[in-house]
Design a protein around this motif. Structure first.
Motif, PDB file in Angstrom:
ATOM      1  N   LYS A  66      32.602  17.788  39.876  1.00  0.00           N
ATOM      2  CA  LYS A  66      31.776  18.797  40.536  1.00  0.00           C
ATOM      3  C   LYS A  66      32.108  18.792  42.023  1.00  0.00           C
ATOM      4  N   CYS A  67      32.256  19.977  42.608  1.00  0.00           N
ATOM      5  CA  CYS A  67      32.681  20.107  44.008  1.00  0.00           C
ATOM      6  C   CYS A  67      31.814  21.141  44.720  1.00  0.00           C
ATOM      7  N   VAL A  68      31.663  20.961  46.024  1.00  0.00           N
ATOM      8  CA  VAL A  68      30.972  21.940  46.867  1.00  0.00           C
ATOM      9  C   VAL A  68      31.828  22.201  48.102  1.00  0.00           C
ATOM     10  N   ARG A  69      31.999  23.462  48.411  1.00  0.00           N
ATOM     11  CA  ARG A  69      32.649  23.852  49.661  1.00  0.00           C
ATOM     12  C   ARG A  69      31.727  24.851  50.346  1.00  0.00           C
ATOM     13  N   ALA A  70      30.935  24.327  51.271  1.00  0.00           N
ATOM     14  CA  ALA A  70      29.966  25.203  51.949  1.00  0.00           C
ATOM     15  C   ALA A  70      29.665  24.711  53.352  1.00  0.00           C
ATOM     16  N   GLY A  71      30.483  23.828  53.888  1.00  0.00           N
ATOM     17  CA  GLY A  71      30.249  23.300  55.226  1.00  0.00           C
ATOM     18  C   GLY A  71      31.516  22.679  55.749  1.00  0.00           C
ATOM     19  N   GLY A  72      31.622  22.603  57.060  1.00  0.00           N
ATOM     20  CA  GLY A  72      32.786  21.971  57.660  1.00  0.00           C
ATOM     21  C   GLY A  72      34.042  22.799  57.468  1.00  0.00           C
ATOM     22  N   LYS A  73      35.190  22.103  57.318  1.00  0.00           N
ATOM     23  CA  LYS A  73      36.482  22.775  57.215  1.00  0.00           C
ATOM     24  C   LYS A  73      36.573  23.635  55.956  1.00  0.00           C
ATOM     25  N   ASN A  75      34.693  25.812  53.937  1.00  0.00           N
ATOM     26  CA  ASN A  75      33.434  26.560  53.920  1.00  0.00           C
ATOM     27  C   ASN A  75      33.693  27.949  53.346  1.00  0.00           C
ATOM     28  N   ASP A  76      33.279  28.177  52.120  1.00  0.00           N
ATOM     29  CA  ASP A  76      33.463  29.469  51.462  1.00  0.00           C
ATOM     30  C   ASP A  76      32.167  30.274  51.415  1.00  0.00           C
ATOM     31  N   LEU A  77      31.160  29.856  52.135  1.00  0.00           N
ATOM     32  CA  LEU A  77      29.820  30.423  51.973  1.00  0.00           C
ATOM     33  C   LEU A  77      29.795  31.922  52.235  1.00  0.00           C
ATOM     34  N   ASP A  78      30.420  32.370  53.316  1.00  0.00           N
ATOM     35  CA  ASP A  78      30.299  33.777  53.692  1.00  0.00           C
ATOM     36  C   ASP A  78      30.928  34.724  52.685  1.00  0.00           C
ATOM     37  N   ASN A  79      31.927  34.230  51.941  1.00  0.00           N
ATOM     38  CA  ASN A  79      32.620  35.105  50.990  1.00  0.00           C
ATOM     39  C   ASN A  79      31.966  35.142  49.621  1.00  0.00           C
ATOM     40  N   VAL A  80      31.106  34.175  49.346  1.00  0.00           N
ATOM     41  CA  VAL A  80      30.529  34.068  48.005  1.00  0.00           C
ATOM     42  C   VAL A  80      29.659  35.284  47.694  1.00  0.00           C
ATOM     43  N   GLY A  81      29.908  35.854  46.528  1.00  0.00           N
ATOM     44  CA  GLY A  81      29.169  37.027  46.084  1.00  0.00           C
ATOM     45  C   GLY A  81      29.906  38.320  46.332  1.00  0.00           C
ATOM     46  N   TYR A  82      30.878  38.301  47.245  1.00  0.00           N
ATOM     47  CA  TYR A  82      31.597  39.529  47.609  1.00  0.00           C
ATOM     48  C   TYR A  82      33.045  39.526  47.130  1.00  0.00           C
ATOM     49  N   THR A  83      33.528  38.386  46.616  1.00  0.00           N
ATOM     50  CA  THR A  83      34.883  38.300  46.093  1.00  0.00           C
ATOM     51  C   THR A  83      34.826  37.816  44.650  1.00  0.00           C
ATOM     52  N   ALA A  84      35.991  37.832  43.988  1.00  0.00           N
ATOM     53  CA  ALA A  84      36.036  37.488  42.571  1.00  0.00           C
ATOM     54  C   ALA A  84      36.099  35.997  42.318  1.00  0.00           C
ATOM     55  N   ARG A  85      36.533  35.208  43.329  1.00  0.00           N
ATOM     56  CA  ARG A  85      36.801  33.803  43.037  1.00  0.00           C
ATOM     57  C   ARG A  85      36.229  32.819  44.059  1.00  0.00           C
ATOM     58  N   HIS A  86      35.449  33.241  45.006  1.00  0.00           N
ATOM     59  CA  HIS A  86      34.847  32.298  45.945  1.00  0.00           C
ATOM     60  C   HIS A  86      33.528  31.756  45.393  1.00  0.00           C
ATOM     61  N   HIS A  87      33.374  30.444  45.509  1.00  0.00           N
ATOM     62  CA  HIS A  87      32.150  29.771  45.062  1.00  0.00           C
ATOM     63  C   HIS A  87      31.778  28.695  46.070  1.00  0.00           C
ATOM     64  N   THR A  88      30.479  28.391  46.149  1.00  0.00           N
ATOM     65  CA  THR A  88      30.085  27.201  46.900  1.00  0.00           C
ATOM     66  C   THR A  88      30.174  25.973  46.006  1.00  0.00           C
ATOM     67  N   PHE A  89      29.870  26.158  44.719  1.00  0.00           N
ATOM     68  CA  PHE A  89      29.999  25.063  43.747  1.00  0.00           C
ATOM     69  C   PHE A  89      31.051  25.455  42.720  1.00  0.00           C
ATOM     70  N   PHE A  90      31.911  24.508  42.369  1.00  0.00           N
ATOM     71  CA  PHE A  90      32.891  24.750  41.312  1.00  0.00           C
ATOM     72  C   PHE A  90      33.249  23.423  40.669  1.00  0.00           C
ATOM     73  N   ARG A 281      23.575  26.936  41.364  1.00  0.00           N
ATOM     74  CA  ARG A 281      24.371  25.778  40.927  1.00  0.00           C
ATOM     75  C   ARG A 281      24.512  24.767  42.064  1.00  0.00           C
ATOM     76  N   SER A 282      24.901  25.233  43.233  1.00  0.00           N
ATOM     77  CA  SER A 282      25.073  24.312  44.366  1.00  0.00           C
ATOM     78  C   SER A 282      23.793  23.577  44.688  1.00  0.00           C
ATOM     79  N   ALA A 283      22.705  24.327  44.819  1.00  0.00           N
ATOM     80  CA  ALA A 283      21.433  23.713  45.209  1.00  0.00           C
ATOM     81  C   ALA A 283      20.983  22.686  44.174  1.00  0.00           C
ATOM     82  N   ALA A 284      21.063  23.046  42.895  1.00  0.00           N
ATOM     83  CA  ALA A 284      20.586  22.138  41.839  1.00  0.00           C
ATOM     84  C   ALA A 284      21.399  20.854  41.823  1.00  0.00           C
ATOM     85  N   PHE A 285      22.709  20.962  41.890  1.00  0.00           N
ATOM     86  CA  PHE A 285      23.547  19.767  41.828  1.00  0.00           C
ATOM     87  C   PHE A 285      23.406  18.913  43.092  1.00  0.00           C
TER      88      PHE A 285
END
Length: 888
Positions: A66-73, A75-90, A281-285
């Motif tokens: 389980k991985c999160v990319r939402a902070g620091g170097k 950080n995919d947060l701004d793109n999540v929801g607007y693209t086909a493959r960006h996630h905060t949790f994957f 998903r991100s918040a729960a994990f």
């Protein structure tokens, strides 16, 4: 086999069949890499294995991380929801070789899995290799049979992986899938590579070098393999989808969001539903792995994720908290692969509900301010940084939430102005830290806190972690380094060490690095968020910026946890036995013992103490789980939670619950519920045993209970048992008969003491002491004695007996003690008290003994003196005073 859960299982099973150890996902908070905010790749948990610092009982492994990319170097947060493959949790599927197989086997396994096991059309696949990696190029031609035009050489760092500026590194080979010419985009390395036609599905890292310095790179003696395949991407491919949000997992989560809001996931609202599904998903994990929303560090990133989703729930028209209602669907989809979701369900649900409830209270006001400030702005305009900062500071809007709210209108935010407003506020706060007394003493900690940020505490679920030393403080000032023998305060970016608070003492342990080691003797909280490790350097030189391994003294921490949880059970048992008036007035939770001060007007009886102890041990024997939840203070107290003395509580609090009541009003209900930020056992059985030692007075209306738990309690009982057996042996009876035998001895001693006292009186009255027998002085009968071995308390009895014997007269007894002090009692018969005062005579005797007088009545007075060697002189002084009476 196209479902997400089936694909994950198929991947793991394939590599297991090929000799790989299936390794569970590590937590999202990395314990072995302090430079990472969150685990963002499968290799993170194996970092020390790759570098040789750690040995595992296997040389090949496979995992779904389980991985999160939402902070620091990352950080995919701004793109999540607007693209086909960006996630905060994957989820990252990966196979690893630690000096076992290398490129040929890695390519063979990868090609076999995706073409034979997964059935992907090989004609749709192409690969990239690093431009100088001829070996990988040749292997792809040989193993996969790929033509040259589908093996692309890439000269950029995209195809060369490095762990850092120094350390293991090596070329990569990426596998791409061609979705067809109906989608715009070109192959990697082309001008159109950013299009969506060619999608990377797997990256194979060939770890074959060690970067020693900027210009020096050596071959590793045992080359290794690290691969990563995004589960969401491969699932989209195998399910015939081009968009990750169209796979079965997200379809179900989005369907739940649509059902809960009544708003379809059409083009207008599609992004909002996607944001909610991803961020859930991100918040729960993150919550399941111990991260809770806060205004600092990882907790702040979690809060940003949650509030971004909650903002989109508001855009969908949800009037009540939404995300916690979607949690059961997430657990149904992912709970089997990640059981920690189910174990933490209540904590996740309450945290989501609490955060959304609080956020909604400020959202409406904040959005009103935003609308007022941006109403006249159009596409291409910028919102003032001061307004954005006011939203952040007053209404709790993270900057990216404001940016997201303005995105659809094409309005940007003056980010530099926002940062300037932030710095102005910090400067004003720093100005308030200077002063005298405690403020001046704490100024350095507040300054460090402002510059470095709060320390991330990892100690609720970990006792070891890696961190970066961010500051060293010695003699009230910052230093860059210090060596062996020095005492120093150490600040680290993240720590498993608990800082003293709420009665619980600070942790001890070690901080060590490549060429240094420190002994941590105590940990304190300073500057509203800094954890300060008071330590002594025992080896080498410690330097700011060094990476260190922090290890809590586990045995000591275990004892502290048991005592802290025991304190909670003791508190509730005291309330059950003594009454609801009992409230905590102070506590000490140390490794050796626990001390608990409570309001109670009188000493506890032995029966009450035993009952309290028995009730606490009943809960310990249940071995019930100790649960932790995050709640609002008011809500927690409404549910019956008790606040502990000495704790400072914010709007959100940790609520620790343990046990189920077995009697009275608590029967079949939660037993102990308290607000507490301390560390606790996982289950009540870990406490082992609780033994109450004593109940004593601290002040008016406050009692102090001392107790032991666990091994200390058992050791105490063992020692008591040894003493009982030793006494029984000395008295030549069995342990069961010891009390009867002691009672008999006590009665016998009392009888002998009475007989001895009577004998001493007779001897004193009839002889055996110095002085004279009864005589007449100035016409007054006189009896005086100096005696040895007679307790001072018995002198009055001797004087009364002497007066009865004389009938009329004066009686004086002086007792010499073993401490060379003397006691004197003078008695005067009633018929002489108008002529002779016992008080005057006893004062004369006292002065002769070196004392300062005495007191009493005319017929009986007593005094003492420090010089028993002058007892006879004192007796003579009394006689002389009698002889000098008028009319003598």
């Amino acid at each position: 086999m196209s479902g997400v859960n089936e694909i994950r299982s198929a991947f793991l099973d394939y590599f297991k069949r090929n000799g790989h150890e299936v390794v569970a996902s590590s937590p999202l908070v990395p314990r072995n890499d302090p430079t990472l905010m969150f685990t963002n790749a499968g290799m993170v948990q194996f970092k020390n294995v790759f570098t040789g610092l750690e040995q595992r009982p296997y040389s090949t492994a496979v995992s779904s991380q389980k991985c999160v990319r939402a902070g620091g170097k990352h950080n995919d947060l701004d793109n999540v929801g607007y693209t086909a493959r960006h996630h905060t949790f994957f989820e990252m599927l990966g196979n690893f070789s630690f000096g076992d197989y290398f490129k040929d086997r890695a390519i063979e396994l990868a090609w076999d899995l995706i073409t034979r096991e997964f059935g992907i059309d090989k004609d749709r696949l192409l690969v990239t290799v690093y431009h100088t990696d001829d070996e990988a190029y040749d292997l792809w031609r040989k193993i996969a049979g790929l033509p040259e035009d589908r093996i692309i050489r890439i000269a950029t760092s995209d195809n060369f992986w490095a762990m850092g500026d120094t350390g293991p590194c090596g070329p990569c080979s990426e596998i791409f899938y061609d979705h067809g010419d109906h989608i715009w985009g070109g192959p990697p390395g082309s001008a159109e590579e950013d299009g969506d036609r060619f999608i990377e599905i797997w990256n194979l890292v060939f770890m074959q070098f060690e970067q020693v310095s900027a210009g020096e790179r050596n071959a590793l003696p045992r080359p290794s393999i690290d691969t990563g395949m995004g589960l969401e991407r491969i699932a989209a491919l195998l399910q015939g989808k081009h968009d990750n949000y169209d796979i079965d997992l997200f379809v179900r989560l989005i369907a739940a969001s649509v059902e809960a809001t009544g708003v379809p996931a059409d083009d207008q609202h599609r992004a909002s539903h996607r944001v909610i599904a991803d961020h859930l998903r991100s918040a729960a994990f993150l919550i399941a792995d111990g991260v809770l929303p806060s205004n600092e560090g990882r907790g702040y990133v979690l809060r940003r994720i949650m509030r971004r989703a909650m903002r989109h729930a508001q855009l969908l028209g949800a009037r009540d908290p939404l995300m916690y209602r979607l949690l059961p669907v997430l657990i149904a989809e992912m709970g089997r692969a990640y059981p920690e979701l189910g174990r933490a369900e209540s904590l996740i649900s309450e945290t989501l509900k609490l955060e959304e409830t609080r956020f909604r209270k400020t959202l409406e006001r904040g959005l009103g301010l935003l609308e007022e400030a941006s109403g006249s702005l159009g596409e291409g305009d910028r919102l003032s940084g001061d307004v954005a900062f006011k939203l952040y500071d007053t209404y709790g809007f993270p900057l990216d939430l404001t940016q997201d709210a303005l995105r659809q209108r094409g309005v940007e935010v003056d980010v530099s102005g926002f940062k300037e407003a932030m710095e102005r506020q910090k400067a004003e706060a720093r100005a308030n830290w200077s002063g005298s007394g405690d403020a001046a003493t704490d100024a350095i900690w507040f300054g460090l806190r402002d510059r470095l940020g709060a320390t991330e505490f990892l100690g609720y679920d970990s006792e070891t972690a890696e961190g970066v030393i961010t500051a060293l403080v010695q003699d009230g000032g910052e230093i860059e380094s210090t060596g062996a023998g020095a005492t120093v305060d150490v600040i680290v970016n993240q720590t498993p060490f608990y800082g003293e608070s709420g009665g619980q003492v600070g942790d001890a342990g070690t901080i060590s690095g490549e060429d240094f080691k420190l002994e941590v003797r105590d940990t304190q909280k300073r500057g509203e968020g800094l954890f300060v490790h008071h330590a002594r350097v025992i080896e080498g030189t410690v330097t700011v910026g060094a990476t260190a391994t922090l290890s809590v003294d586990q045995a000591r921490r275990s004892k502290i946890r048991a005592n802290h949880s025991g304190t909670h059970l003791l508190h509730e048992a005291l309330r059950e036995v003594l009454g609801s008036h009992v409230a905590q007035k102070g506590s000490l939770v140390a490794p050796e013992r626990l001390r608990f001060d409570v309001s109670h007007p009188k000493p506890m009886t032995d029966e009450e103490l035993r009952e309290v102890e028995a009730m606490a041990n009943e809960i310990i024997e249940q071995n019930s789980p100790v649960t932790t939840r995050l709640m609002a203070v008011d809500e927690a107290i409404e549910e019956g939670a008790m606040a502990l003395f000495g704790e400072k509580y914010g709007d959100e609090v940790r609520v620790v619950s343990m046990g189920t009541g077995v009697r009275g009003e608590k029967a079949n209900r939660p037993y102990s519920i308290e607000l507490c930020g301390g560390t606790h056992v996982k289950a009540t059985g870990d406490i082992g045993l609780l033994r109450v030692l004593s109940d004593s007075a601290v002040s008016a209306g406050v009692r102090r209970i001392e107790a032991l738990t666990g091994a200390a309690a058992r050791a105490y009982l063992d020692e008591q048992d040894r003493r009982v057996r030793r006494l029984a042996s000395m008295l030549k009876v069995g342990p069961d008969d010891l009390v009867t035998r002691v009672e008999s001895l006590v009665d016998e001693r009392k009888r002998l003491e009475r007989e001895l006292s009577e004998t001493k009186k007779k001897l004193a009255l009839g002889g055996g002491g110095s002085g004279s027998e009864s005589e007449t002085i100035a016409g007054i009968g006189f009896l005086g004695k100096v005696v040895d071995g007679v307790p001072a308390k018995e002198l009055k009895g001797l004087v009364d007996a002497g007066k009865q014997s004389l009938g009329s007269g004066v009686v004086v007894f002086i007792a010499r003690g073993e401490d060379n002090k003397a006691s004197v009692v003078v008695g005067v018969s009633d018929d002489l008290t108008e002529k002779v005062s016992a008080v005057d005579l006893v004062r004369t005797a006292s002065q002769a003994l070196g004392g300062k007088g005495g007191g009493g009545r005319p017929d009986m007075a007593q005094a003492g003196g420090p010089d028993a060697g002058k007892a006879e002189a004192a007796l003579e002084a009394v006689k002389a005073q009698l002889a000098a009476l008028p009319g003598a």
